[in-house]
Motif scaffolding. Structure first.
Motif, short mmCIF file in Angstrom:
data_model
loop_
_atom_site.label_atom_id
_atom_site.label_comp_id
_atom_site.label_asym_id
_atom_site.label_seq_id
_atom_site.Cartn_x
_atom_site.Cartn_y
_atom_site.Cartn_z
N SER A 1 7.59 0.93 -9.30
CA SER A 1 7.97 0.55 -10.66
C SER A 1 7.09 -0.63 -11.05
CB SER A 1 9.46 0.20 -10.74
OG SER A 1 9.71 -1.00 -10.03
N ALA A 2 7.37 -1.23 -12.20
CA ALA A 2 6.51 -2.31 -12.69
C ALA A 2 6.33 -3.43 -11.66
CB ALA A 2 7.08 -2.89 -13.98
N ASP A 3 7.39 -3.78 -10.94
CA ASP A 3 7.32 -4.89 -9.98
C ASP A 3 7.66 -4.50 -8.56
OD1 ASP A 3 6.50 -6.75 -11.89
OD2 ASP A 3 8.57 -7.20 -12.47
N GLN A 4 7.73 -3.19 -8.27
CA GLN A 4 8.06 -2.73 -6.92
C GLN A 4 6.94 -1.86 -6.37
OE1 GLN A 4 12.24 -1.17 -7.54
NE2 GLN A 4 12.27 -1.84 -5.39
N PHE A 5 6.69 -2.05 -5.06
CA PHE A 5 5.62 -1.35 -4.39
C PHE A 5 6.09 -0.97 -2.99
CE2 PHE A 5 4.15 -4.41 -7.39
CZ PHE A 5 3.21 -3.72 -8.14
N LYS A 6 5.43 0.01 -2.41
CA LYS A 6 5.69 0.34 -1.01
C LYS A 6 4.36 0.61 -0.33
CE LYS A 6 6.59 5.27 -1.67
NZ LYS A 6 7.54 6.35 -1.42
N GLY A 7 4.37 0.49 0.98
CA GLY A 7 3.14 0.71 1.73
C GLY A 7 3.39 0.66 3.22
N ARG A 8 2.28 0.63 3.96
CA ARG A 8 2.33 0.60 5.42
C ARG A 8 1.37 -0.46 5.93
NH1 ARG A 8 4.26 6.08 7.08
NH2 ARG A 8 3.70 5.57 9.19
N VAL A 9 1.70 -1.01 7.09
CA VAL A 9 0.82 -1.94 7.79
C VAL A 9 0.78 -1.51 9.25
CG1 VAL A 9 0.45 -4.32 8.54
CG2 VAL A 9 1.29 -3.88 6.24
N THR A 10 -0.43 -1.36 9.79
CA THR A 10 -0.61 -0.98 11.19
C THR A 10 -1.07 -2.20 11.97
OG1 THR A 10 -1.22 1.26 10.55
CG2 THR A 10 -1.84 0.55 12.77
N VAL A 11 -0.38 -2.47 13.07
CA VAL A 11 -0.70 -3.60 13.95
C VAL A 11 -0.96 -3.04 15.33
CG1 VAL A 11 0.16 -5.74 14.97
CG2 VAL A 11 0.84 -5.12 12.64
N LYS A 12 -2.10 -3.42 15.92
CA LYS A 12 -2.41 -2.99 17.29
C LYS A 12 -2.39 -4.20 18.21
CE LYS A 12 -5.02 0.33 18.37
NZ LYS A 12 -6.11 1.22 18.70
N LEU A 13 -1.64 -4.07 19.29
CA LEU A 13 -1.63 -5.08 20.35
C LEU A 13 -2.11 -4.37 21.61
CD1 LEU A 13 1.81 -6.75 19.62
CD2 LEU A 13 -0.45 -7.72 19.20
N GLY A 14 -3.42 -4.41 21.83
CA GLY A 14 -4.00 -3.65 22.94
C GLY A 14 -3.76 -2.17 22.71
N PRO A 15 -3.17 -1.47 23.68
CA PRO A 15 -2.93 -0.03 23.52
C PRO A 15 -1.69 0.27 22.66
CG PRO A 15 -2.21 -0.73 25.68
CD PRO A 15 -2.88 -1.92 25.03
N LEU A 16 -0.89 -0.75 22.38
CA LEU A 16 0.34 -0.56 21.61
C LEU A 16 0.03 -0.63 20.11
CD1 LEU A 16 3.47 -0.44 21.44
CD2 LEU A 16 3.43 -2.93 21.52
N ALA A 17 0.40 0.39 19.38
CA ALA A 17 0.23 0.39 17.92
C ALA A 17 1.61 0.43 17.28
CB ALA A 17 -0.59 1.58 17.46
N MET A 18 1.83 -0.45 16.34
CA MET A 18 3.09 -0.46 15.59
C MET A 18 2.76 -0.22 14.13
SD MET A 18 5.26 -3.56 17.32
CE MET A 18 3.96 -4.78 17.19
N ILE A 19 3.51 0.67 13.52
CA ILE A 19 3.32 0.97 12.10
C ILE A 19 4.58 0.52 11.37
CG2 ILE A 19 2.93 2.76 10.38
CD1 ILE A 19 1.57 4.38 12.64
N PHE A 20 4.40 -0.31 10.37
CA PHE A 20 5.51 -0.82 9.59
C PHE A 20 5.48 -0.20 8.20
CE2 PHE A 20 4.73 -3.97 12.78
CZ PHE A 20 5.99 -4.43 13.13
#
Length: 178
Positions: free
Chosen positions: A40-59
């Motif tokens: 909407s005008a002031d709302q957004f969504k998305g993803r952030v990927t973080v890698k810690l060595g072999p570990l990947a976290m997707i938020f």
């Protein structure tokens, strides 16, 4: 915990403000950000990927612009992030304001951060989180400035994923220098 950061842009506040308010464009400059959509005008969504060595976290996250004051060049971004495999979450409230500084703009930010789950275990230690935050903001600001070099309407460069180990190494290096 509260974390303070700042960065400079080579534009006056009146020129920097509309660029920063283009959330899909500026969010793309944040390391690891992807799939940014306006809800909407002031709302957004998305993803952030973080890698810690072999570990990947997707938020997966939701962002909302609040308290936007176009005259004062200030706003608040409220964000909630959940790790897609249920390993934790992060909630932030970031207040920022633009100020004239040496012919350009200084963006001053204060973020309230709450971590839960395994994410909180990885982020132990306020000093380390502050140092990591400073590295993230420095990378974001560098990506944003690179996008501005082609003109105020240039697209932001792709930010790639966050490499936690690289950020930790940079943060430790920075702390050792100080």
């Amino acid at each position: 915990m509260d974390i303070e950061n700042q960065f400079d842009l080579p534009l006056p506040p009146a020129a920097a403000w509309p660029i920063l308010m283009d959330v899909p464009r500026t969010a793309a400059c944040f390391p690891g950000a992807s799939h940014i959509e306006q809800v909407s005008a002031d709302q957004f969504k998305g993803r952030v990927t973080v890698k810690l060595g072999p570990l990947a976290m997707i938020f997966a996250g939701n962002l909302r612009l609040e308290n936007r004051d176009d005259a004062a060049f200030s706003a608040t971004v409220r964000a909630s992030w959940a790790e897609t495999r249920g390993r934790g979450n992060a909630n932030t409230v970031t207040r920022f304001a633009l100020q004239p500084h040496e012919g350009g703009t200084r963006v001053a930010m204060v973020s309230e951060l709450q971590l839960a789950g395994q994410v909180a275990q990885y982020g132990r230690g306020v000093g380390m989180i502050s140092a990591l935050s400073a590295q993230l903001i420095a990378t974001f600001a560098g990506n944003l400035r690179a996008g501005l070099q082609g003109g105020a309407t240039a697209a932001a460069p792709a930010a790639g994923e966050i490499s936690g180990l690289t950020l930790i190494a940079k943060a430790l290096g920075s702390r050792l220098k100080n």
